[in-house]
Design an enzyme around this catalytic site. Structure first.
Site, PDB file in Angstrom:
ATOM      1  N   ASP A 454       0.908  -1.349   0.012  1.00 45.54           N
ATOM      2  CA  ASP A 454       0.027   0.073  -0.015  1.00 45.54           C
ATOM      3  C   ASP A 454       1.065   1.263   0.021  1.00 45.54           C
ATOM      4  O   ASP A 454       1.979   1.283   0.340  1.00 45.54           O
ATOM      5  CB  ASP A 454      -0.739  -0.024   1.207  1.00 45.54           C
ATOM      6  CG  ASP A 454      -1.792   1.151   1.456  1.00 45.54           C
ATOM      7  OD1 ASP A 454      -2.369   1.501   0.243  1.00 45.54           O
ATOM      8  OD2 ASP A 454      -2.023   1.871   2.463  1.00 45.54           O
ATOM      9  N   ASP A 654      -1.336  -0.991   5.813  1.00 43.07           N
ATOM     10  CA  ASP A 654      -1.596  -0.568   7.138  1.00 43.07           C
ATOM     11  C   ASP A 654      -3.103  -0.322   7.792  1.00 43.07           C
ATOM     12  O   ASP A 654      -3.354   0.214   8.881  1.00 43.07           O
ATOM     13  CB  ASP A 654      -0.659   0.705   7.680  1.00 43.07           C
ATOM     14  CG  ASP A 654      -1.047   1.925   6.904  1.00 43.07           C
ATOM     15  OD1 ASP A 654      -1.816   1.722   5.649  1.00 43.07           O
ATOM     16  OD2 ASP A 654      -0.996   3.013   7.486  1.00 43.07           O
ATOM     17  N   ASP A 658      -6.814  -2.370   3.750  1.00 44.08           N
ATOM     18  CA  ASP A 658      -5.926  -3.572   3.418  1.00 44.08           C
ATOM     19  C   ASP A 658      -6.266  -4.891   3.785  1.00 44.08           C
ATOM     20  O   ASP A 658      -5.631  -5.666   3.327  1.00 44.08           O
ATOM     21  CB  ASP A 658      -4.357  -3.138   3.656  1.00 44.08           C
ATOM     22  CG  ASP A 658      -4.135  -1.662   3.042  1.00 44.08           C
ATOM     23  OD1 ASP A 658      -4.477  -1.381   2.017  1.00 44.08           O
ATOM     24  OD2 ASP A 658      -3.402  -0.884   3.845  1.00 44.08           O
TER      25      ASP A 658
END
Length: 767
Positions: A454, A654, A658
């Site tokens: 990410d 995080d 996700d």
């Protein structure tokens, strides 16, 4: 594109799994969804969805929970019970609010009893070897009977589940570690019981200083160690459900139902599609819905992973579990129950976690061949010695040598080979800020070839920061910062917050703002000491007759290309400066990306941010691929696509958005600075929130797996050499017989060797 009829995810028809029903073709994101669709009794879809596809809902709640075995996931049934293959308690397959921990409580109680009663047994057995004159205080027979009385509850009650599982594995011929444990502890304790009650059975050649040796302590120690392993495993399995329970808690328990002439709070379960709901400032959105009245900003960071609240107007969609930050909204429910985006995320996380196979299967697979071989050797040893015993009683020779075979083959070294390396390796990783929740993740991490990351909070800091101040004419940077920071004070936008924070850090005194106004997505304005100040994009300032932007062409272009947000500042009708704000890349990220490339990994960045910003970060870091503007579903689908191509995928993120991708990946890696759900969904957490920790985690996995293979090799070589010696193959040549006492000592030595090898991981270099 098609829609999966079970989880409602969009799937590509060219790569999706297919199934035929009633002459119609359906497309599925995974084999699990296809099985649930073809078997309605196991479907987790809501009643409305099932009826839409011509299926009968299995119950009023629309969900039937299935119970499965943690060691044999192919075993499924609709009620709790024991696994027909290994005897372990079955656990729920789908998400539950409260997890039943009776097995953990029971195993913990058995373990502590084994410790309390086992320590005196071990001391009574070991003190004579340390020249402590116990014989002066207690006669040998009294010591043996004391050990018998103390060890009986440990072996027969605390270790009873292992005998049940061992027996079940023999009956169903699914031999595993419990078979070895039951045989080893059972034969050892029963032999000791027999020679304690009838000591004359033991020939003089097997006596020690004229006394009959017993091995109650070996049975007690084996039982206690295995119980400890079970407690640790059950605790780890219980923690895997925390991510699902964390997600379930995101939805509010009630909703504000709007009917004709009144409003009232109702339980979330009573909300139906089409109901009108009021969402007040600070409230969580209860279900997926469409805005029909009002205007507000919704914090969708749990879904999109980006910190900026999204403006919502009539006609826009809101997602259940997100937070209303400002105005009041009236919405119409569009998806409820199992149909909401949050419910789909819960389902994906739960199913992906349940699909993870425990690392202990390797030892169990080997045990399926090792156990019958050892039992056959023990039986042959018994028969041979009974027939050709050099002296009477022949039965004693046969029994003692057969017991020696089973004791030296008892799976201490084999059982410790994996957990000891994992235990030491996990501790070593924790020292470096790498927390491993699921031991199987270390095995998988060794083989990954694709790393998906990410952007926000993983590659970048996750907090916007002011990076450039360009004043015009005779204006200083401090003056420009004072104008922009003052007018941004009432703003709730993260970009404005970054400007105000920079002004405070530099000690710039901010002025009072009058006539403040904010235009969503464009900019803000306000009067400061009689001067109308505007901060925003070029279009916003241009609407108020402000020109001269070409003076910043050389600076604004590269900043925008690098992913920064460029804002202009005007005082009255005069352009006075440019400000650039960006989410900065973490200081250690570039070096980490280069190190990961050196390890042979393909790096793919997936983000919910817009494409220009994502492209700028990808170019700066040199990632192999990037994807922008992605939803949690699309990130999840990208992970599955790589896996269907045969790639081994690790996902690092995080945010709550996700969590599905983290759980669907072969290895999930969460930043410790991120959301709790992401941390719970991942098998590995980087405490420092630093991408460089991934390189340490990969090196750790490679070192731990190599150590495990060394331990397993030693354990099997030891058994291949020790079992024949215990059977007596050296007796015809050298007259050597292996006493059960020496077999027990050899078994302990093998365990010590495995432990010593595992402890080397404490000094291993990660990188």
């Amino acid at each position: 594109m098609a829609v999966d009829p079970v989880c409602h995810m969009q799937v590509d028809e060219a790569t999706a799994l297919r199934a035929e029903r009633g002459g119609q073709t359906y497309y599925f994101c995974c084999e699990h969804c296809r099985r649930k669709f073809l078997d309605p009794a196991k479907s987790a879809a809501g009643p409305a969805v099932m009826q839409l596809h011509g299926l009968e809902p299995p119950s009023e709640s629309g969900k039937v929970n299935v119970y499965t075995c943690p060691m044999h996931p192919e075993v499924e049934q609709e009620s709790p019970g024991a696994c027909p293959k290994c005897g372990m308690d079955l656990e729920p397959k789908y998400a539950v609010q409260e997890e039943d921990d009776h097995e953990l409580v029971g195993m913990s109680r058995r373990f502590w009893l084994a410790v309390v009663l086992g320590v005196p047994v071990v001391l009574l057995a070991m003190l004579p070897m340390l020249d402590v004159p116990l014989a002066h205080w207690l006669p040998p027979a009294a010591i043996r009977y004391t050990e018998l009385l103390l060890s009986a509850p440990v072996v027969l009650w605390a270790g009873w589940p292992f005998f049940v599982r061992g027996w079940r594995s023999i009956v169903t011929w699914n031999l595993n570690m419990f078979t070895l444990i039951a045989l080893g502890t059972g034969v050892t304790w029963c032999y000791s019981l027999a020679v304690t009650l009838v000591p004359d059975l033991v020939p003089d050649v097997f006596r020690e200083h004229g006394e009959v040796p017993v091995y109650f302590e070996a049975a007690v120690v084996i039982t206690a160690l295995v119980l400890l392993g079970q407690v640790l495993e059950l605790r780890a399995r219980r923690r895997t459900g925390e991510a699902v329970r964390e997600l379930l808690s995101l939805a509010p328990p009630t909703a504000r139902l709007v009917t004709e002439g009144e409003e009232r709070d109702v339980p979330l379960e009573q909300v139906r599609r089409g109901d009108r709901l009021r969402i007040r400032p600070g409230d969580k959105v209860p279900v997926d819905a469409e805005v029909i009245e009002g205007q507000s900003r919704i914090d969708e960071s749990m879904i999109r992973g980006e910190p900026t609240p999204i403006e919502k107007r009539p006609g826009d969609e809101v997602i259940g579990g997100t937070v209303n930050t400002s105005g009041t909204l009236i919405v119409r429910a569009t998806r409820v129950g199992d149909e909401t985006v949050l419910a789909q995320i819960v389902r994906m996380v739960a199913e992906a976690q349940r699909s993870r196979a425990p690392i202990q299967r390797l030892a169990d697979a080997v045990a399926a061949y090792f156990v019958p071989a050892v039992v056959c050797v023990a039986l042959v040893t018994f028969l041979v010695w009974w027939w050709w015993a050099p002296e009477q009683p022949a039965l004693a020779f046969a029994l003692i040598n057969a017991v020696a075979v089973l004791m030296i083959a008892c799976p201490c070294a084999l059982g410790l080979a994996t957990p000891m390396s994992i235990m030491v390796g996990v501790g070593r990783g924790a020292h470096e800020g790498v927390l491993v929740k699921d031991a199987a993740q270390l095995e998988r991490l060794e083989t990954i070839d694709v790393l998906i990351v990410d952007k926000t909070g993983t590659l970048t800091e996750g907090r916007p920061a002011l990076i450039r101040l360009l004043p015009l004419d005779d204006l200083s940077q401090a003056d420009l910062l004072r104008l922009a920071g003052s007018v941004e004070q009432p703003s709730e936008h993260p970009l404005g917050t970054a400007i105000v924070e920079r002004a405070r850090q530099e000690g710039v005194a901010l002025a009072r703002v009058d006539e403040f106004a904010a235009v969503t997505g464009r900019g803000v304005q306000g009067r400061i000491e009689g001067v109308m100040v505007r901060v925003g994009n070029q279009a916003f300032l241009g609407e108020h007759g402000i020109a001269g932007f070409d003076r910043f062409t050389d600076e604004a272009g590269p900043l925008a290309a690098a992913g920064a947000t460029v804002m202009y500042v005007a005082a009255d009708q005069r352009l006075v400066g440019l400000i650039a704000v960006t989410d900065p890349i973490k200081r250690t990220t570039p070096d980490a990306v280069r190190a990961l490339h050196a390890l042979g990994l393909k790096i793919v960045m997936l983000t919910g941010d817009e494409e220009r910003t994502a492209r700028g970060v990808a170019v700066q870091l040199g990632t192999d691929e990037f994807g922008a503007g992605l939803t949690p579903q699309e990130k999840h689908d990208r992970v599955l696509r790589f896996r269907r191509e045969g790639r081994r995928v690790a996902m690092a993120g995080d945010g709550i958005n996700d969590a599905p991708a983290l759980a669907a990946a072969d290895v999930g890696i969460a930043m410790g600075t991120g959301a709790d759900v992401a941390i719970e969904a991942a098998g590995i957490t980087l405490l420092h929130g630093d991408l460089a920790g991934i390189t340490k985690a990969i090196w750790l996995s490679r070192r731990v797996m190599r150590n495990i293979r060394q331990n397993l090799l030693f354990a099997f070589v030891y058994n291949l050499l020790g079992v024949p010696v215990a059977a007596g193959v050296l007796y015809p040549l050298f007259g050597i017989l292996l006493s059960p006492m020496f077999a027990a000592a050899a078994m302990s030595l093998s365990s010590v060797s495995v432990i010593a090898n595992a402890l080397r991981l404490r000094r291993v270099r990660l990188g």
